[in-house]
Design a protein around this motif. Structure first.
Motif, mmCIF file in Angstrom:
data_model
loop_
_atom_site.group_PDB
_atom_site.id
_atom_site.type_symbol
_atom_site.label_atom_id
_atom_site.label_comp_id
_atom_site.label_asym_id
_atom_site.label_seq_id
_atom_site.Cartn_x
_atom_site.Cartn_y
_atom_site.Cartn_z
ATOM 1 N N PHE A 79 0.816 -1.207 0.000
ATOM 2 C CA PHE A 79 0.000 0.000 0.000
ATOM 3 C C PHE A 79 0.852 1.261 0.000
ATOM 4 C CE2 PHE A 79 -2.347 -3.302 2.360
ATOM 5 C CZ PHE A 79 -3.426 -3.439 1.520
ATOM 6 N N ARG A 80 0.214 2.357 -0.398
ATOM 7 C CA ARG A 80 0.769 3.703 -0.265
ATOM 8 C C ARG A 80 -0.285 4.514 0.481
ATOM 9 N NH1 ARG A 80 4.545 1.375 -0.868
ATOM 10 N NH2 ARG A 80 6.005 1.300 -2.577
ATOM 11 N N TYR A 81 0.137 5.310 1.422
ATOM 12 C CA TYR A 81 -0.802 6.014 2.279
ATOM 13 C C TYR A 81 -0.163 7.299 2.784
ATOM 14 C CZ TYR A 81 2.318 3.642 5.439
ATOM 15 O OH TYR A 81 3.454 3.195 6.037
ATOM 16 N N GLY A 82 -0.989 8.195 3.238
ATOM 17 C CA GLY A 82 -0.474 9.429 3.803
ATOM 18 C C GLY A 82 -1.503 10.531 3.751
ATOM 19 N N SER A 83 -1.022 11.738 3.879
ATOM 20 C CA SER A 83 -1.923 12.890 3.872
ATOM 21 C C SER A 83 -1.474 13.873 2.804
ATOM 22 C CB SER A 83 -1.932 13.569 5.239
ATOM 23 O OG SER A 83 -0.679 14.180 5.490
ATOM 24 N N ARG A 84 -2.437 14.575 2.263
ATOM 25 C CA ARG A 84 -2.197 15.649 1.302
ATOM 26 C C ARG A 84 -3.112 16.796 1.676
ATOM 27 N NH1 ARG A 84 2.435 14.480 -1.082
ATOM 28 N NH2 ARG A 84 2.039 16.104 -2.586
ATOM 29 N N GLU A 85 -2.672 17.998 1.428
ATOM 30 C CA GLU A 85 -3.470 19.182 1.718
ATOM 31 C C GLU A 85 -3.841 19.857 0.405
ATOM 32 O OE1 GLU A 85 -4.409 23.255 2.191
ATOM 33 O OE2 GLU A 85 -2.416 22.723 1.510
ATOM 34 N N SER A 86 -5.094 20.290 0.318
ATOM 35 C CA SER A 86 -5.551 21.004 -0.863
ATOM 36 C C SER A 86 -6.591 22.030 -0.440
ATOM 37 C CB SER A 86 -6.154 20.028 -1.876
ATOM 38 O OG SER A 86 -6.658 20.731 -2.995
ATOM 39 N N TRP A 115 -4.755 17.167 13.240
ATOM 40 C CA TRP A 115 -4.055 16.001 12.692
ATOM 41 C C TRP A 115 -2.757 16.431 12.040
ATOM 42 C CZ3 TRP A 115 -4.794 13.521 7.390
ATOM 43 C CH2 TRP A 115 -4.168 12.276 7.321
ATOM 44 N N ASP A 116 -1.671 15.750 12.386
ATOM 45 C CA ASP A 116 -0.357 16.102 11.832
ATOM 46 C C ASP A 116 -0.042 15.359 10.540
ATOM 47 O OD1 ASP A 116 0.215 13.522 12.648
ATOM 48 O OD2 ASP A 116 1.814 14.084 14.043
ATOM 49 N N GLY A 117 -0.971 14.561 10.042
ATOM 50 C CA GLY A 117 -0.766 13.848 8.779
ATOM 51 C C GLY A 117 -0.161 12.468 8.937
ATOM 52 N N THR A 118 0.163 12.070 10.161
ATOM 53 C CA THR A 118 0.747 10.757 10.395
ATOM 54 C C THR A 118 -0.330 9.686 10.289
ATOM 55 O OG1 THR A 118 2.369 11.708 11.884
ATOM 56 C CG2 THR A 118 2.029 9.337 12.041
ATOM 57 N N LEU A 135 0.546 -5.182 5.721
ATOM 58 C CA LEU A 135 0.189 -3.764 5.714
ATOM 59 C C LEU A 135 1.379 -2.844 5.475
ATOM 60 C CD1 LEU A 135 -2.399 -3.598 8.633
ATOM 61 C CD2 LEU A 135 -2.798 -3.874 6.189
ATOM 62 N N SER A 136 2.498 -3.412 5.078
ATOM 63 C CA SER A 136 3.653 -2.559 4.824
ATOM 64 C C SER A 136 3.415 -1.719 3.579
ATOM 65 C CB SER A 136 4.917 -3.395 4.649
ATOM 66 O OG SER A 136 4.799 -4.195 3.481
ATOM 67 N N GLY A 137 4.178 -0.677 3.482
ATOM 68 C CA GLY A 137 4.062 0.188 2.328
ATOM 69 C C GLY A 137 4.857 1.460 2.548
ATOM 70 N N GLY A 138 4.538 2.467 1.798
ATOM 71 C CA GLY A 138 5.259 3.720 1.899
ATOM 72 C C GLY A 138 4.317 4.893 1.768
ATOM 73 N N GLY A 139 4.877 6.053 1.915
ATOM 74 C CA GLY A 139 4.083 7.271 1.871
ATOM 75 C C GLY A 139 3.610 7.621 0.479
#
Length: 196
Positions: A110-117, A166-169, A191-195
Motif C-alpha cells: 500500500f501507499r498512504y499518507g496525507s495531502r493538503e488542498s 491532525w499532523d498527517g501521520t 500492511l507494509s508500504g510507503g508514503g
C-alpha cells in the motif's frame, strides 16, 4: 510617414515582451513535459526512472499506470514499475501541463499518507487489491473513524479529515480492511508500504 521615437520604443518593447513570453512558454513546456491529457505520462515516468538508476537511455522499464487522484493543482499517480508499487505527484502549471514533482517506488502492498488542498487535509490510501476482496478500509485518527470505499482494482482513494489538529501521520496499526460482507480481513494482508 516617420514614426516617433516613443512609438518605436513601444514597438520594440512589445516585440521584446512577446519574445520573452515565447521563451518562457518554451521553457515552461520543458519544465512541465507531461501533456494535459497525461497521454505521455508513462514515457515521462520512464525518463524519471532511468535518471535514478538506469543511465542507459535505451532501457525501457515496464510501467503500468494504476490510478490517479486530483486534489487541487496536484495529481497523485499510483503505478507499478518493474514489480514495485510506486507513486508520483504531478504538479500542474497555469497552462494545464504537468511536471513530476515527486516520484518513488518500493516494496509493500500500500501507499498512504496525507495531502493538503485548498486548506483541507486529506487521508489518501492506495494499493493493488490483487484478489479484489478488499471492499473498504477504516482508519482511526485521533479517536475518529474514517471510512474509504475500495474499488475491486488497483485503487487510489481519499477522504477529508475533519480533525484540524491532525499532523498527517498515518498509523497502519489503526487500519482495518473489510471484504464486501463487512468481515475484517486485515490479517490476510501485509500492511507494509510507503508514503504517498
Amino acid at each position: 510617414m516617420k514614426r516617433s521615437p516613443s512609438r518605436k520604443s513601444a514597438l520594440a518593447f512589445a516585440a521584446a515582451m512577446l519574445a520573452a513570453a515565447c521563451l518562457l512558454f518554451l521553457f515552461d513546456l520543458r519544465t512541465y513535459p507531461v501533456q494535459p491529457d497525461l497521454s505521455n505520462l508513462t514515457a515521462c515516468m520512464a525518463d524519471r526512472y532511468r535518471q535514478g538508476f538506469h543511465f542507459d537511455p535505451s532501457y525501457e522499464p515496464k510501467i503500468e499506470l494504476y490510478d490517479t487522484l486530483t486534489l487541487g493543482r496536484e495529481t497523485l499517480v499510483l503505478f507499478d514499475v518493474e514489480g514495485s508499487l510506486g507513486r508520483a505527484v504531478l504538479e500542474e502549471n497555469m497552462l494545464g501541463w504537468y511536471k513530476i514533482s515527486s516520484f518513488g517506488y518500493g516494496g509493500g502492498s500500500f501507499r498512504y499518507g496525507s495531502r493538503e488542498s485548498d486548506g483541507t487535509q486529506y487521508l489518501v490510501f492506495g494499493g493493488r487489491n490483487p484478489l479484489q476482496e478488499i471492499a473498504g478500509a477504516d482508519f482511526r485518527i485521533d479517536g475518529r473513524v474514517y471510512h474509504l470505499d475500495i474499488p475491486p482494482a488497483p485503487f487510489l482513494v481519499c477522504t477529508p479529515v475533519r480533525d484540524s489538529g491532525w499532523d498527517g501521520t498515518v498509523d497502519l496499526g489503526q487500519l482495518t480492511l473489510y471484504d464486501s460482507q463487512g468481515a475484517d480481513i486485515t490479517d490476510r494482508y501485509d500492511l507494509s508500504g510507503g508514503g504517498i
